[in-house]
Design an enzyme around this catalytic site. Structure first.
Site, PDB file in Angstrom:
ATOM      1  N   HIS A 272       0.837  -1.205   0.000  1.00 39.02           N
ATOM      2  CA  HIS A 272       0.000   0.000   0.000  1.00 39.02           C
ATOM      3  C   HIS A 272       0.868   1.250   0.000  1.00 39.02           C
ATOM      4  O   HIS A 272       1.896   1.329   0.673  1.00 39.02           O
ATOM      5  CB  HIS A 272      -1.025  -0.015   1.135  1.00 39.02           C
ATOM      6  N   ASP A 284       5.565   2.794   7.248  1.00 32.87           N
ATOM      7  CA  ASP A 284       4.203   2.315   6.984  1.00 32.87           C
ATOM      8  C   ASP A 284       3.514   3.228   5.974  1.00 32.87           C
ATOM      9  O   ASP A 284       2.875   4.184   6.354  1.00 32.87           O
ATOM     10  CB  ASP A 284       3.418   2.281   8.286  1.00 32.87           C
ATOM     11  N   GLU A 316      -5.472   1.943   1.860  1.00 34.08           N
ATOM     12  CA  GLU A 316      -5.348   0.791   2.754  1.00 34.08           C
ATOM     13  C   GLU A 316      -5.660   1.186   4.184  1.00 34.08           C
ATOM     14  O   GLU A 316      -6.288   0.436   4.938  1.00 34.08           O
ATOM     15  CB  GLU A 316      -3.931   0.209   2.665  1.00 34.08           C
ATOM     16  N   GLU A 317      -5.200   2.379   4.556  1.00 34.34           N
ATOM     17  CA  GLU A 317      -5.326   2.805   5.948  1.00 34.34           C
ATOM     18  C   GLU A 317      -6.771   3.062   6.368  1.00 34.34           C
ATOM     19  O   GLU A 317      -7.049   3.215   7.555  1.00 34.34           O
ATOM     20  CB  GLU A 317      -4.482   4.058   6.194  1.00 34.34           C
ATOM     21  N   ASP A 345       4.143  -5.054   3.631  1.00 30.63           N
ATOM     22  CA  ASP A 345       3.600  -3.950   4.417  1.00 30.63           C
ATOM     23  C   ASP A 345       4.440  -3.791   5.675  1.00 30.63           C
ATOM     24  O   ASP A 345       4.406  -4.637   6.563  1.00 30.63           O
ATOM     25  CB  ASP A 345       2.138  -4.263   4.787  1.00 30.63           C
ATOM     26  N   HIS A 445       1.963   5.020  12.816  1.00 30.33           N
ATOM     27  CA  HIS A 445       0.821   5.918  12.606  1.00 30.33           C
ATOM     28  C   HIS A 445       1.023   7.279  13.258  1.00 30.33           C
ATOM     29  O   HIS A 445       0.050   7.903  13.679  1.00 30.33           O
ATOM     30  CB  HIS A 445      -0.480   5.271  13.094  1.00 30.33           C
TER      31      HIS A 445
END
Length: 507
Positions: A272, A284, A316-317, A345, A445
């Site tokens: 992603h 990420d 994706e998130e 990922d 994140h």
């Protein structure tokens, strides 16, 4: 480390491939971590120029799309940019929740950058607003029952005596947050506060999602303690302020495939491309995207036996939306041509563990095994790590990344992962180094997921694994799974709840 990437083709000859082929040896030797690192530097620069993010629906994602597609076109690929609509959400500034009276209290927020969890958090897809009004409890169960089961706000009839303009105070329970908030909004609530239900394991701050845009009022989730505090006495006045963007936007998948190779035997790999809104997403999942791009560029001139297809997924998130859109829009015939899917990922976590997706549930953790052939993919990855005498462990197909839709379609799947917010064990620290008792990625994140958040060693090792497995299956006669596999779903579930990736609670 660069030299080591060339070793597996000579040390671990893959069954059905031609490990002595000069072009494969040349390409394997040319793939190196500095090449992937240059792609990461470009993604970091893109984020820096676009408000610190590369999230789908933002200019930073569009620029990331253009960079990947441009590199692929220069290498000679025919590139497909696949658009799709998705529900976009962004919290622009930190929310506010204060009790004005009778006991003036300032509750601590959970900031948009994904820092420390506070007393409350803005629900995904909340509307914006600044409201000061009386709190009105709706069908609460206080103290909570021994088992979860509150129906607070689940029926429109719960709001029969609700005073329009008040702030609805609701309790987590049997229906979705979306249903609760929609009923409250329809009843004229100026804002909604949903607090955790109160049983063991259901007391912490709710970080939930309303499922889709369409809410025009602030909606926040709180801990059980905050909800209990606001529930009494009657007449409590609260200020709620949220600053969000919540709407339907367009994003894209980027796809490229080899010109040569049997079209009925597609070897597919994906990563992603989007970050979360809070940060640049360099681990990420810039790491997986950059590694896959480097392999695609270096293998562009090869003439494989099987068609090789690469994908960079959008959104994706927000729930694996790009991969789901792609798989859902394949015909049965096209879906059946995809013989396997490989997913990358987070492949460079700073406190990494080398994790290979457990295709046959040999770890016996109760998570579903992949479709038939997934165990063969796992063994192929293991062969690479074993050839370099590098330790590895299994990781479950838990639905947290883009392999989910492929598994549901019955497509053999596998891939690599170096860990997210989970905690590294003492056994893993002994095997891989690093620090036990700490997260694999402490910047998961968050805004600090930048170039300083990358393990160069993990990136180099996994880059070699990606190249090795790609070439093994690109030239392989015997691909994983039954030759006449249908595209019927395998029965494996997708739990798109967490990422690798925490997509948020829905109820």
């Amino acid at each position: 480390m660069v030299a080591a990437l060339a070793l597996p083709l000579s040390l671990a000859a893959p069954a059905g491939a031609d490990p002595g082929a000069a072009d494969q040896r040349r390409v394997m030797a040319s793939i190196n971590a500095p090449g992937a690192k240059r792609h990461l530097q470009k993604l970091q620069a893109i984020a820096r120029a676009n408000g610190g993010t590369r999230a789908s629906g933002t200019p930073g994602y569009a620029a990331s799309r253009d960079y990947v597609a441009g590199q692929l076109r220069k290498a000679g690929y025919k590139v497909t940019v696949q658009p799709f609509e998705f529900p976009f959400f962004q919290e622009n500034s930190t929310a506010l929740l204060n009790q004005v009276s009778p006991d003036p209290t300032t509750y601590q927020p959970t900031p948009p950058d994904g820092g420390t969890v506070g007393d409350f958090a803005t629900m995904t897809y909340s509307g914006s607003g600044d409201v000061t009004a009386t709190v009105q409890a709706v069908d609460l169960t206080l103290p909570p029952s021994p088992e979860p089961g509150s129906t607070s706000g689940c029926e429109a009839s719960d709001f029969a005596s609700f005073t329009a303009g008040n702030i609805a105070l609701l309790q987590r329970g049997t229906c979705t947050f979306e249903e609760k908030a929609r009923n409250a909004q329809a009843a004229g609530a100026a804002a909604v506060i949903i607090f955790n239900e109160g049983q063991p394991g259901r007391t912490e701050t709710l970080q939930g999602t309303l499922g889709q845009p369409g809410f025009t009022i602030p909606v926040v989730g709180t801990s059980f303690a905050v909800g209990e505090d606001l529930a009494s006495p009657e007449g409590t006045v609260v200020r709620v302020k949220t600053d969000t963007e919540s709407e339907t936007r367009t994003t894209w998948n980027v796809l490229a495939e080899s010109k040569k190779g049997r079209a009925d035997r597609v070897v597919m790999s994906g990563a992603h491309l989007d970050s979360v809104t809070a940060g640049p997403g360099i681990n990420d999942n810039g790491s997986g995207s950059a590694a896959l791009l480097e392999v695609a560029l270096r293998t562009a001139k090869l003439q494989p036996k099987n068609k090789v297809r690469f994908a960079w997924w959008g959104a994706e998130e927000l729930g694996l939306l790009g991969a789901e859109h792609y798989v859902a829009n394949l015909s049965d015939a096209e879906r059946a041509k995809i013989r396997l899917y490989l997913n990358y990922d987070m492949v460079a976590s700073p406190n990494y563990a080398f994790k290979i997706y457990d295709g046959d549930d040999s770890d016996a953790t109760g998570a579903p095994a992949g479709p038939p052939g997934s165990d063969e993919i796992e063994k192929t990855f293991e062969k690479y790590f074993d050839a370099l005498r590098i330790g590895h462990v299994g990781t479950d197909f838990d639905g947290r990344s883009d392999y989910g839709p492929f598994i549901e379609a019955g497509i053999p799947s596998g891939g690599l992962f170096t860990g997210a917010e989970g905690i590294k064990t003492a056994e893993e620290a002994k095997l891989f180094g690093g620090t036990a008792g700490e997260a694999y990625d402490k910047c998961y994140h968050q805004a600090c997921d930048d170039l300083s958040n990358i393990s160069d060693r993990a990136l180099a090792v996994n880059l070699g694994a990606i190249a090795y497995v790609t070439l093994t299956y690109a030239y392989g006669n015997d691909l994983p799974g039954p030759e006449n596999r249908t595209a019927a779903a395998s029965g494996a579930r997708t739990a798109a709840a967490d990422h690798g990736h925490d997509h948020g609670l829905t109820r």
